[in-house]
Design an enzyme around this catalytic site. Structure first.
Site, PDB file in Angstrom:
ATOM      1  N   LYS A  87      -4.483 -10.797  -7.414  1.00  0.00           N
ATOM      2  CA  LYS A  87      -5.812 -10.888  -6.798  1.00  0.00           C
ATOM      3  C   LYS A  87      -6.712  -9.754  -7.300  1.00  0.00           C
ATOM      4  CE  LYS A  87      -5.497  -8.059  -2.695  1.00  0.00           C
ATOM      5  NZ  LYS A  87      -6.130  -7.756  -1.439  1.00  0.00           N
ATOM      6  N   LYS A 133      -9.539  -3.638  -5.240  1.00  0.00           N
ATOM      7  CA  LYS A 133     -10.056  -2.321  -5.629  1.00  0.00           C
ATOM      8  C   LYS A 133      -8.927  -1.377  -5.991  1.00  0.00           C
ATOM      9  CE  LYS A 133     -10.629  -0.686  -0.891  1.00  0.00           C
ATOM     10  NZ  LYS A 133     -10.694  -1.928  -0.101  1.00  0.00           N
ATOM     11  N   LYS A 146       0.821  -1.215   0.000  1.00  0.00           N
ATOM     12  CA  LYS A 146       0.000   0.000   0.000  1.00  0.00           C
ATOM     13  C   LYS A 146       0.854   1.263   0.000  1.00  0.00           C
ATOM     14  CE  LYS A 146      -4.134  -2.040   1.970  1.00  0.00           C
ATOM     15  NZ  LYS A 146      -5.314  -1.904   2.792  1.00  0.00           N
TER      16      LYS A 146
HETATM   17  P1  ADP Z   1      -9.127  -4.899  -1.111  1.00  0.00           P
HETATM   18  O1  ADP Z   1      -8.125  -5.998  -0.911  1.00  0.00           O
HETATM   19  O2  ADP Z   1      -9.757  -4.912  -2.462  1.00  0.00           O
HETATM   20  O3  ADP Z   1      -8.528  -3.568  -0.719  1.00  0.00           O
HETATM   21  P2  ADP Z   1     -10.266  -5.077   1.542  1.00  0.00           P
HETATM   22  O4  ADP Z   1      -8.860  -4.907   2.010  1.00  0.00           O
HETATM   23  O5  ADP Z   1     -11.278  -4.090   1.999  1.00  0.00           O
HETATM   24  O6  ADP Z   1     -10.302  -5.163  -0.057  1.00  0.00           O
HETATM   25  O7  ADP Z   1     -10.722  -6.534   1.934  1.00  0.00           O
HETATM   26  C1  ADP Z   1     -11.881  -6.879   2.659  1.00  0.00           C
HETATM   27  C2  ADP Z   1     -11.932  -8.378   2.833  1.00  0.00           C
HETATM   28  O8  ADP Z   1     -12.012  -9.018   1.552  1.00  0.00           O
HETATM   29  C3  ADP Z   1     -10.688  -8.960   3.510  1.00  0.00           C
HETATM   30  O9  ADP Z   1     -11.083 -10.025   4.361  1.00  0.00           O
HETATM   31  C4  ADP Z   1      -9.866  -9.473   2.365  1.00  0.00           C
HETATM   32  O10 ADP Z   1      -9.009 -10.521   2.745  1.00  0.00           O
HETATM   33  C5  ADP Z   1     -10.944  -9.957   1.419  1.00  0.00           C
HETATM   34  N1  ADP Z   1     -10.498  -9.928   0.026  1.00  0.00           N
HETATM   35  C6  ADP Z   1     -10.106  -8.821  -0.665  1.00  0.00           C
HETATM   36  N2  ADP Z   1      -9.771  -9.138  -1.931  1.00  0.00           N
HETATM   37  C7  ADP Z   1      -9.953 -10.478  -2.052  1.00  0.00           C
HETATM   38  C8  ADP Z   1      -9.783 -11.406  -3.123  1.00  0.00           C
HETATM   39  N3  ADP Z   1      -9.378 -11.019  -4.331  1.00  0.00           N
HETATM   40  N4  ADP Z   1     -10.077 -12.714  -2.894  1.00  0.00           N
HETATM   41  C9  ADP Z   1     -10.507 -13.127  -1.678  1.00  0.00           C
HETATM   42  N5  ADP Z   1     -10.680 -12.306  -0.629  1.00  0.00           N
HETATM   43  C10 ADP Z   1     -10.419 -11.000  -0.795  1.00  0.00           C
HETATM   44 NA    NA Z   2      -7.248  -6.591   1.414  1.00  0.00          NA
END
Ligand code: ADP
Ligand code: NA
Length: 330
Positions: free
Chosen positions: A197, A200, A114
């Protein structure tokens, strides 16, 4: 307590959750309501580790809560709240900061990713210590299981280490939590680059399915997903990451097995798989969008749910914080 505790949090940023969030995390939140004393929160304290516009943050927090309800969280069967409504998170967060080694925090790979994305001069100390706040988030509820995606495993490990450190130094205080990660869906991949993965921040618009997108937009993204030059529909993450990702999504959304899907599509091309999955996706998205809208159209009801959630959460968090403060010598 007769039932194990579950705790998880999700950021309110970007306005809409994506399919990775749903399959990796939110789906498990819904399932664990049945077996666990479950606490779920919209983590707005974590959101301000990067700059936020106040009105947008407030709106995104509500949209996030509405989506969690639309996905199936039931306020009668779990505790749903907003993190900033429970001041104990910041209070125990400070304590945990004072137990964490600087080198230990520096090893968190999510921070490295990040901060690299934001650039050194836009990286805050809050972003650096957000995994430590997450430790407090979990320990306040004496959580046994933490439903998250694979990318959060390291933070749950840190939580275990700090809980053990605190217990060792001050006496038994915190439960030691386990990550609850579903192997099949712990990492959903980007549709355009199935080696990274779905995320966002890192995915391009075509690579990510936002749950609040128009059903036809989601369908179109599935149809243009990157696969490979072969023809066979087979689960093989190493050689066929794109097809394997589509199979995982399809199997999970429809409650079928990968083997059943492989049999169903034997001798058929990628086009057939994508067309059918696009339809499955559109059928899932449409009612989800409608339900989210219904919750947002009833602000008094949403306020009530979140106020009651905060009250239930504070009762548990307050008790844990009082215990921890007493042990420390406050
Ligand atoms: P991002 O990774 O898109 O910034 P967040 O950090 O808000 O999203 O993640 C919220 C939840 O969703 C966490 O438990 C994270 O591990 C899960 N998560 C995020 N992206 C994925 C993905 N591509 N596959 C599975 N779980 C995910
Ligand atoms: Na995440």
């Amino acid at each position: 307590p007769s039932r194990p505790r579950a705790l998880s949090g999700i950021q309110p940023t970007a306005g809409s959750f994506h399919l990775g969030n749903y399959l990796g995390a939110i789906r498990q939140y819904v399932a664990l309501q049945e077996s666990h004393d479950a606490f779920y929160m919209v983590v707005d304290l974590h959101a301000i580790t990067v700059p936020q516009d106040p009105a947008t943050l407030r709106e995104n927090t509500r949209v996030a809560a509405a989506q969690l309800l639309a996905a199936g969280l039931d306020p009668d069967r779990c505790t749903l709240f907003v993190q900033s409504h429970v001041p104990e998170h910041a209070q125990l967060g400070w304590v945990m900061n004072c137990l964490t080694g600087f080198g230990e925090a520096s090893r968190m790979t999510q921070f490295k990713d990040k901060s690299a994305r934001h650039g050194a001069d836009r990286t805050t100390v809050g972003l650096f210590t957000y995994p430590v706040l997450q430790v407090a988030d979990i320990l306040l509820y004496q959580a046994n299981h933490v439903p998250v995606g694979e990318d959060q495993r390291q933070h749950v490990e840190l939580t275990r280490d700090l809980a053990e450190r605190f217990n060792g130094r001050f006496g038994d205080t915190f439960a030691i939590p386990d990550a609850y990660i579903v192997k099949e869906t712990g990492k959903i991949y980007d549709l355009q680059d199935p080696t990274i993965k779905m995320s966002k921040s890192a995915s391009t618009p075509k690579g990510i399915i936002n749950l609040l997108d128009e059903p036809k937009v989601s369908a179109k993204k599935i149809k243009s997903a990157v696969t490979d030059t072969g023809t066979e529909i087979r689960f093989d993450e190493e050689n066929k990451p794109g097809v394997s990702n589509l199979l995982t999504i399809y199997a999970t959304l429809t409650g079928t097995t990968i083997a059943e899907l492989e049999a169903k599509y034997q001798g058929k091309g990628y086009g057939a798989l994508k067309t059918d999955l696009a339809e499955v996706m559109a059928e899932w998205v449409a009612p989800f969008r409608d339900r989210t809208r219904e919750y947002l159209d009833d602000p008094a009801m949403l306020d009530k749910v979140l106020a009651q959630g905060a009250e239930k959460a504070r009762a548990v968090a307050g008790e844990t914080l009082a215990l921890a403060y007493d042990k420390i010598g406050f």
